[in-house]
Motif scaffolding. Structure first.
Motif, PDB file in Angstrom:
ATOM      1  N   PRO A  54      -9.104   8.224 -33.949  1.00 58.10           N
ATOM      2  CA  PRO A  54     -10.350   8.890 -33.582  1.00 58.10           C
ATOM      3  C   PRO A  54     -10.165   9.889 -32.440  1.00 58.10           C
ATOM      4  O   PRO A  54      -9.283   9.718 -31.591  1.00 58.10           O
ATOM      5  CB  PRO A  54     -11.260   7.747 -33.134  1.00 58.10           C
ATOM      6  N   SER A  55     -10.982  10.914 -32.423  1.00 57.08           N
ATOM      7  CA  SER A  55     -10.976  11.910 -31.343  1.00 57.08           C
ATOM      8  C   SER A  55     -12.262  12.705 -31.404  1.00 57.08           C
ATOM      9  O   SER A  55     -12.741  13.023 -32.492  1.00 57.08           O
ATOM     10  CB  SER A  55      -9.788  12.859 -31.517  1.00 57.08           C
ATOM     11  N   THR A  56     -12.816  13.023 -30.256  1.00 59.73           N
ATOM     12  CA  THR A  56     -13.914  13.987 -30.186  1.00 59.73           C
ATOM     13  C   THR A  56     -13.422  15.247 -29.480  1.00 59.73           C
ATOM     14  O   THR A  56     -13.373  16.341 -30.071  1.00 59.73           O
ATOM     15  CB  THR A  56     -15.120  13.397 -29.423  1.00 59.73           C
ATOM     16  N   ARG A  57     -13.004  15.096 -28.200  1.00 58.61           N
ATOM     17  CA  ARG A  57     -12.669  16.256 -27.369  1.00 58.61           C
ATOM     18  C   ARG A  57     -11.494  17.064 -27.924  1.00 58.61           C
ATOM     19  O   ARG A  57     -11.565  18.284 -28.050  1.00 58.61           O
ATOM     20  CB  ARG A  57     -12.311  15.806 -25.951  1.00 58.61           C
ATOM     21  N   THR A  58     -10.413  16.371 -28.215  1.00 54.55           N
ATOM     22  CA  THR A  58      -9.188  17.070 -28.591  1.00 54.55           C
ATOM     23  C   THR A  58      -9.370  17.775 -29.938  1.00 54.55           C
ATOM     24  O   THR A  58      -9.020  18.947 -30.086  1.00 54.55           O
ATOM     25  CB  THR A  58      -8.012  16.069 -28.650  1.00 54.55           C
ATOM     26  N   ARG A 107      -2.436  13.876 -34.166  1.00 55.89           N
ATOM     27  CA  ARG A 107      -2.633  12.657 -33.371  1.00 55.89           C
ATOM     28  C   ARG A 107      -2.255  11.462 -34.242  1.00 55.89           C
ATOM     29  O   ARG A 107      -2.656  11.392 -35.409  1.00 55.89           O
ATOM     30  CB  ARG A 107      -4.088  12.526 -32.911  1.00 55.89           C
ATOM     31  N   HIS A 135       0.395  12.930 -24.215  1.00 54.97           N
ATOM     32  CA  HIS A 135      -0.791  13.716 -24.584  1.00 54.97           C
ATOM     33  C   HIS A 135      -0.689  15.025 -23.786  1.00 54.97           C
ATOM     34  O   HIS A 135      -1.446  15.263 -22.846  1.00 54.97           O
ATOM     35  CB  HIS A 135      -2.050  12.920 -24.242  1.00 54.97           C
ATOM     36  N   GLN A 138      -3.747  17.385 -23.042  1.00 56.04           N
ATOM     37  CA  GLN A 138      -4.683  16.836 -22.044  1.00 56.04           C
ATOM     38  C   GLN A 138      -4.140  17.082 -20.641  1.00 56.04           C
ATOM     39  O   GLN A 138      -4.875  17.501 -19.735  1.00 56.04           O
ATOM     40  CB  GLN A 138      -4.875  15.337 -22.282  1.00 56.04           C
ATOM     41  N   PRO A 268     -10.069  11.720 -18.387  1.00 54.76           N
ATOM     42  CA  PRO A 268      -9.770  12.444 -19.631  1.00 54.76           C
ATOM     43  C   PRO A 268     -10.788  12.168 -20.729  1.00 54.76           C
ATOM     44  O   PRO A 268     -10.848  12.924 -21.712  1.00 54.76           O
ATOM     45  CB  PRO A 268      -8.391  11.893 -20.032  1.00 54.76           C
ATOM     46  N   GLY A 269     -11.597  11.089 -20.568  1.00 54.85           N
ATOM     47  CA  GLY A 269     -12.520  10.690 -21.616  1.00 54.85           C
ATOM     48  C   GLY A 269     -11.745  10.019 -22.748  1.00 54.85           C
ATOM     49  O   GLY A 269     -10.544  10.187 -22.852  1.00 54.85           O
ATOM     50  N   PRO A 270     -12.430   9.247 -23.584  1.00 51.28           N
ATOM     51  CA  PRO A 270     -13.821   8.853 -23.435  1.00 51.28           C
ATOM     52  C   PRO A 270     -14.018   7.866 -22.273  1.00 51.28           C
ATOM     53  O   PRO A 270     -13.126   7.083 -21.974  1.00 51.28           O
ATOM     54  CB  PRO A 270     -14.151   8.187 -24.779  1.00 51.28           C
TER      55      PRO A 270
HETATM   56  N1   CP Z   1      -9.116  12.830 -23.908  1.00 54.03           N
HETATM   57  C1   CP Z   1      -9.067  12.686 -25.242  1.00 54.03           C
HETATM   58  O1   CP Z   1      -7.999  12.728 -25.865  1.00 54.03           O
HETATM   59  O2   CP Z   1     -10.290  12.522 -25.824  1.00 54.03           O
HETATM   60  P1   CP Z   1     -10.529  12.340 -27.393  1.00 54.03           P
HETATM   61  O3   CP Z   1      -9.940  11.027 -27.789  1.00 54.03           O
HETATM   62  O4   CP Z   1     -12.042  12.401 -27.564  1.00 54.03           O
HETATM   63  O5   CP Z   1      -9.833  13.469 -28.094  1.00 54.03           O
END
Ligand code: CP
Length: 314
Positions: A54-58, A107, A135, A138, A268-270
């Motif tokens: 899963p990922s949102t930002r990247t 990823r 990463h 990031q 870095p989130g989440p």
């Molecule tokens: N920081 C980071 O990799 O966030 P995501 O998992 O939302 O991509």
């Protein structure tokens, strides 16, 4: 980034290469302030986002970055692809290359998976997070955000707090921040730190301070980076209780009094608000968490631009 095909981690980046990415990101950020946020630099190129976790930002920032450079973008996740029918990772990426992929942003839950793929294809491979390992994009956006705030990286005290052991973000940031001359301190419970006394060399990282006492670690810090407990990668029994972890390692306003007055708070989130970071800190003036996310687009544009040879500086 002369001659570089892939971005797999920052351990093989020189300081000059990191500076080149950050400088190029400055130019990309200017593009993102225009009414029409699009330039033709990658017209005719295809960027594939291949995300097995899963990922949102990247994922979203790579998609926005590629589109701002006019690349064609394809998003693939393991579910719904032929991986579900047993196709190997290498076969999947070779298939994507045969379909025209110039860059594969990848990823994967297995550390090292992007290295395997990069050896097998001519397309550029960008590691968007592999297991516990790395990463790099990031870390580059974290470096960019700190440089934006302080105007420099060298000489800053950067304290990274939390589940260091399972954090690919921490590892890539150790390479990036030390290469640019920052003093890095890794802080967390003994069970969530690299298994070493006092420094991390021998664990495959450059030497940095390691400490279990958060109050001591925060003394005079310029940058405090909180990390999530990576429960999806943790064995059971590494923490006595979540309550104790919060009591000893949560970044709170009270604890931040020990830092330099100008210190910034990163993540870095989440986020798991109320666990590794207090909600009021996450939303405070000191927090640059949303700037990190925003800067991710410019930094990823810079990497796509430099890797595909759209720049004369490659
Ligand atoms: N920081 C980071 O990799 O966030 P995501 O998992 O939302 O991509």
């Amino acid at each position: 980034m002369v001659g570089r095909k892939d971005v797999l981690d920052l351990n093989d980046f020189t300081a000059a290469e990191i500076e080149q990415v950050l400088r190029t990101a400055d130019a990309m950020r200017e593009i993102l302030t225009r009414p029409i946020k699009r330039v033709p630099a990658l017209r005719g190129k295809t960027v594939v986002n291949l995300f097995f976790e899963p990922s949102t930002r990247t994922r979203v920032s790579f998609e926005l970055a590629a589109k701002a450079l006019s690349a064609d973008v394809v998003n693939i996740s393991a579910s719904g692809s032929s991986v579900e029918k047993g196709e190997s990772l290498v076969d999947t990426v070779r298939t994507l290359q045969a379909l025209g992929a110039d860059v594969v942003v990848m990823r994967h839950s297995q550390s090292g998976a992007p290295y395997l793929v990069a050896q097998q294809v001519q397309a550029s491979v960008i590691n968007a997070g592999d297991g516990w390992h790395a990463h790099p994009t990031q870390a580059l956006l974290d470096l960019y955000t700190v440089r934006e705030h302080f105007g420099r990286i060298a000489g800053l005290r950067v304290v990274i707090v939390g589940d260091i052991l399972h954090s690919r973000v921490a590892r890539s940031n150790v390479w990036g921040f030390t290469r640019l001359g920052a003093h890095v301190v890794l802080c967390g419970p003994p069970t969530l730190l690299p298994p070493l006394d006092g420094h991390t060399d021998g664990y495959g990282l450059p030497p940095v301070a390691v400490c279990t006492d958060l109050e001591a670690a925060l003394e005079g810090a310029d940058v405090v980076m909180a990390l999530r407990l990576q429960r999806e990668r943790q064995q059971a029994g590494l923490l006595p209780s979540l309550r104790e972890y919060i009591a000893r390692y949560q970044i709170t306003a009270e604890r931040l009094r020990r830092t330099a007055p100008h210190a910034i708070v990163m993540h870095p989130g989440p986020l798991n608000e109320g666990v590794e970071i207090a909600p009021d800190v996450a939303r405070s003036d000191r927090s640059v968490i949303e700037q990190q996310v925003t800067n991710g687009v410019a930094v990823r544009m810079a990497l796509l631009y430099l890797l595909t040879g759209a720049s004369d500086e490659r």
